[in-house]
Design an enzyme around this catalytic site. Structure first.
Site, short mmCIF file in Angstrom:
data_model
loop_
_atom_site.label_atom_id
_atom_site.label_comp_id
_atom_site.label_asym_id
_atom_site.label_seq_id
_atom_site.Cartn_x
_atom_site.Cartn_y
_atom_site.Cartn_z
CE1 TYR A 186 -70.24 -8.25 -14.73
CE2 TYR A 186 -70.85 -6.54 -13.17
CZ TYR A 186 -70.01 -7.01 -14.16
OH TYR A 186 -68.96 -6.26 -14.59
CD GLN B 140 -63.59 -6.71 -16.73
OE1 GLN B 140 -62.41 -6.71 -17.05
NE2 GLN B 140 -64.03 -6.11 -15.62
CD GLU C 99 -68.81 -2.88 -14.93
OE1 GLU C 99 -68.99 -3.75 -14.05
OE2 GLU C 99 -68.14 -1.85 -14.76
CD GLU D 80 -62.18 -3.11 -13.73
OE1 GLU D 80 -63.17 -3.85 -13.92
OE2 GLU D 80 -62.09 -2.34 -12.74
CG ASN E 240 -67.33 1.74 -12.73
OD1 ASN E 240 -68.01 1.18 -13.59
ND2 ASN E 240 -66.92 1.12 -11.64
CD GLU E 241 -70.44 -1.08 -10.36
OE1 GLU E 241 -69.92 -1.35 -9.28
OE2 GLU E 241 -70.87 -1.94 -11.15
O1 AHR Z 1 -66.37 -6.11 -13.84
C1 AHR Z 1 -65.88 -6.20 -12.54
C2 AHR Z 1 -66.37 -5.04 -11.67
O2 AHR Z 1 -67.75 -5.14 -11.49
C3 AHR Z 1 -66.16 -3.65 -12.19
O3 AHR Z 1 -64.88 -3.17 -11.95
C4 AHR Z 1 -67.17 -2.87 -11.42
O4 AHR Z 1 -67.62 -1.73 -12.11
C5 AHR Z 1 -68.29 -3.87 -11.17
O5 AHR Z 1 -68.70 -3.86 -9.87
#
Ligand code: AHR
Length: 510
Positions: A259, A363, A314, A34, A179-180
């Site tokens: 995450y 990332q 992600e 990103e 995205n989200e």
């Molecule tokens: O990876 C960081 C961020 O986490 C991304 O931009 C977003 O999609 C997520 O919330």
């Protein structure tokens, strides 16, 4: 002080090679890059005039390192950034300088744009996973981007691509539609998002002649970001609509973001922690299994043939920003704990390979759970990088089920499976085993019984270090690197002695 290493724990592992499972799609080993912190600028792009050795502005050291882990695809340009990205600002000789409000409010020079990203992919040998702007863009903007990239016809946009140095159409393997969108991508309800999905799916076309019958571009819809009802309802709504979709729209994947953070905002240190934080983070990361199963079950209801992939695009450990760093840059160290975390998640994805056919760790460089850290001309490979390197043989290999009597590792009130393992057969028929000893104090003696194969030995590599928070630094880049590993078989049984807190990958020799 490190806890004393006790006697090896015995673990029995059984593999029946004659019962192959699904393919472990190489796209499970995808990356995410990103425009965030030093992920793209400095991490990939230094510019053609830089003293750092580069090819057309892209760092040679990073390219070489990524080629070695056979990155299958890269998701770009975000993330939250994607929903504010306007592709025309990043093409041609004159770039528009904008801002990056999501990530530190810094200047976005747009010097790394479409041409540079596609060149980067070409240099590392990966496929494109483009995330188009649904939040603040339009279907027209996205469809023109795809025409610019993919048409072979002499349209005005194709001529512009030609003038920018690429007469031939590019291939775009994957298209992320938003995205989200339930949060940073526009805080949409499932129904609002669905109406966008249908429009983008219909009008954002890939015109590349080589991608019409074979290698068609796969469209990935926004999916859940957790396991709570809000997310299961989202998955349900999108999959229900998919079940009833007409000819005019389609989707091939449902994205999922998860995450390992324990609680927001991320506060766990990425280095300088002990066994308690090691155990807590690994407990939290194993929740990925339930999340995959929960959303897979909803998908099964509407798509029993598993046409739609669950795309975990992600994932990774998200810790407190490094002291002194810009908190918007999401800079963190990467320790042996991350290597174990990566292996456990890759194993979960492999065990669900019939549904999970793509995943992108967050990332790739300098951001969150990165493969690579850079500081100007310096580069260091992280423990997570080495797990990806060791797991290369699993790309497109055939999953082979493993039964394991793993035992447990307990620390305080946390109990985890002591050992985790997957197996797969590569295209040449060779059997590979990946075994993680989660226990940071005790080695594990794994007795592997193999049905359908006459094993003589196992040869590979093992990754461990002295402490759970051991890291590689620019000054000491080799603290956590794989070491050769081998074991002999007796009466067809392999006995592997695995160090505490280690990841081991071996090929079984017959
Ligand atoms: O990876 C960081 C961020 O986490 C991304 O931009 C977003 O999609 C997520 O919330």
């Amino acid at each position: 002080m490190a806890a004393p290493v006790a006697d090896a724990q015995k673990v029995a592992l059984f593999i029946d090679v004659s019962k192959p499972g699904p393919k472990i799609d190489r796209n499970l080993f995808g990356q995410f890059a990103e425009h965030l912190g030093h992920g793209v600028y400095e991490g990939i792009w230094v510019g053609p005039d830089s003293k750092i050795p580069n090819t057309r502005g892209i760092r040679n050291d990073v390219v070489a390192a990524l080629k070695a882990i056979k990155v299958p695809n890269v998701r770009w340009p975000g993330g939250c950034f994607a929903d504010e990205y306007h592709w025309r600002k990043g093409i041609g000789p004159q770039r528009t300088v904008t801002l990056n409000p999501n990530w530190g409010g810094v200047i976005e020079p747009n010097t790394f744009g479409t041409t540079e990203f596609m060149d980067f992919l070409d240099q590392i040998g990966a496929e494109a996973y483009l995330s188009v702007n649904v939040g603040s863009g339009t279907p027209q903007e996205a469809s023109e981007w795809l025409e610019y990239l993919t048409t072979a016809q002499p349209t005005t946009l194709a001529k512009e691509r030609d003038a920018n140095g690429h007469p031939a159409p590019y291939k775009v393997a994957f298209l992320g539609i938003g995205n989200e969108s339930w949060d940073c991508g526009g805080n949409m309800t499932p129904n609002h998002y669905l109406s966008q999905l249908k429009i983008y799916s219909r009008f954002v076309r890939n015109f590349n002649p080589a991608q019409q019958d074979k290698q068609q571009m796969l469209k990935i819809a926004v999916g859940p970001g957790g396991g709570e009802p809000r997310w299961t309802e989202w998955t349900d709504a999108i999959m229900k609509a998919y079940q009833n979709h007409t000819w005019s729209w389609d989707m091939n994947g449902l994205s999922m973001h998860s995450y390992t953070v324990v609680k927001w905002p991320p506060s766990y240190a990425s280095v300088g922690f002990g066994e308690t934080e090691y155990a807590q983070i690994l407990k939290s990361t194993l929740e990925m299994n339930d999340l995959v199963e929960k959303h897979s079950a909803i998908m099964d209801k509407y798509d029993p043939e598993k046409k739609v992939a669950l795309v975990v695009d992600e994932w990774g450990g998200w810790y407190a920003p490094l002291p002194g760093s810009n908190p918007g840059f999401l800079a963190q160290q990467n320790s042996l704990r991350d290597a174990v975390l990566a292996a456990l998640n890759l194993n979960i994805f492999a065990r669900h390979a019939d549904r999970v056919r793509m995943a992108n760790i967050a990332q790739m460089i300098n951001v969150l759970q990165a493969m690579i850290l850079t500081d100007k001309e310096k580069m260091v490979l992280t423990p997570t990088y080495y797990v990806y390197k060791m797991y290369v043989p699993f790309q497109d290999a055939t999953f082979v089920a493993v039964s394991i009597d793993a035992g447990t590792y307990t620390h305080g009130d946390i109990t985890l499976p002591r050992v985790d393992a997957i197996a797969a057969k590569d295209k040449a028929g060779k059997l590979w085993l990946a075994i993680t000893n989660v226990d940071p104090n005790q080695s594990a003696e794994i007795e592997v019984t193999l049905a359908g194969i006459n094993a003589k030995s196992a040869v590979g590599e093992t990754l461990t270090a002295s402490k759970v928070d051991s890291v590689n630094t620019f000054d000491a880049p080799n603290s956590v690197i794989p070491k050769p590993f081998s074991a002999k078989a007796q009466d067809g049984k392999l006995t592997l002695k695995l160090a505490p807190k280690s990841v081991t990958v071996v090929a079984v020799e017959q």
